[in-house]
Design a protein around this motif. Structure first.
Motif, PDB file in Angstrom:
ATOM      1  N   ARG A   1       2.328   4.875   0.620  1.00 31.66           N
ATOM      2  CA  ARG A   1       2.090   5.899   1.611  1.00 31.66           C
ATOM      3  C   ARG A   1       2.403   7.266   1.006  1.00 31.66           C
ATOM      4  O   ARG A   1       3.256   7.360   0.122  1.00 31.66           O
ATOM      5  CB  ARG A   1       3.017   5.690   2.807  1.00 31.66           C
TER       6      ARG A   1
ATOM      7  N   GLU B   1       6.378  12.319   2.668  1.00 27.34           N
ATOM      8  CA  GLU B   1       6.454  13.313   3.730  1.00 27.34           C
ATOM      9  C   GLU B   1       7.387  14.422   3.307  1.00 27.34           C
ATOM     10  O   GLU B   1       8.437  14.193   2.734  1.00 27.34           O
ATOM     11  CB  GLU B   1       6.977  12.670   5.000  1.00 27.34           C
TER      12      GLU B   1
ATOM     13  N   THR C   1       0.866  -1.173   0.000  1.00 29.08           N
ATOM     14  CA  THR C   1       0.000   0.000   0.000  1.00 29.08           C
ATOM     15  C   THR C   1       0.906   1.227   0.000  1.00 29.08           C
ATOM     16  O   THR C   1       1.706   1.433   0.912  1.00 29.08           O
ATOM     17  CB  THR C   1      -0.880   0.027   1.258  1.00 29.08           C
TER      18      THR C   1
END
Length: 137
Positions: free
Chosen positions: A132, A135, A130
Motif C-alpha cells: 500500500r 501515508e 499487495t
C-alpha cells in the motif's frame, strides 16, 4: 643354380634375424593350496617387462630369454613367489594366502557424491501481499 642357392641363403638369414636368441617357452598352472585354479595371476620374467597373466583355468604360457631365468608370480591377496627355472618347460605353482587376518579394510571410492532430497510441500499457503502507498502524517 647359383641364383636359387643365393635366394635360399638370403631367406634363411632373414628368418634367423627375427628369431630371438635363446628363447625358451615355459608353460604351467597356478593354483591355491586347495588345488583350485587362480585367475589373473601376473607372471613376470625377473629383470624384464616380459609378463603374462593366467587364464580362467589358471594356465599360462610365457616365452623367456633363457631356460635358467627366474619367474615371479604375483596376485592380490596372495604371497608372491619367485621360482628359478632349471630347464623345466612346465611348472605347477601354488600361491598361499598370508597367515595374518585383516583387522580392518578401508575402501576408497573415487567419484562425485550426489545428494538427492525430496523437499516436503509447505503446510500453509502464502497469501500474496499487495503493498500500500505510504501515508504522510
Amino acid at each position: 643354380m647359383r641364383y636359387i642357392y643365393f635366394c635360399g641363403l638370403l631367406i634363411l638369414t632373414a628368418i634367423a634375424a627375427f628369431i630371438p636368441p635363446g628363447s625358451f617357452t615355459v608353460k604351467g598352472r597356478v593354483s591355491d593350496p586347495g588345488g583350485n585354479p587362480l585367475q589373473r595371476v601376473a607372471i613376470t620374467e625377473k629383470g624384464t617387462r616380459n609378463t603374462t597373466l593366467t587364464g580362467d583355468n589358471g594356465e599360462f604360457s610365457l616365452t623367456i630369454r633363457s631356460a635358467h631365468s627366474s619367474l615371479v608370480f604375483e596376485s592380490p591377496g596372495f604371497i608372491s613367489k619367485e621360482i628359478t627355472l632349471q630347464g623345466q618347460s612346465f611348472l605347477s605353482v601354488q600361491l598361499h594366502m598370508p597367515s595374518k587376518k585383516l583387522e580392518e579394510v578401508v575402501v576408497i571410492a573415487k567419484g562425485k557424491r550426489k545428494d538427492m532430497r525430496v523437499l516436503p510441500e509447505p503446510e500453509n499457503k502464502m497469501e500474496f501481499y499487495t503493498p500500500r502507498p505510504l501515508e504522510d502524517n
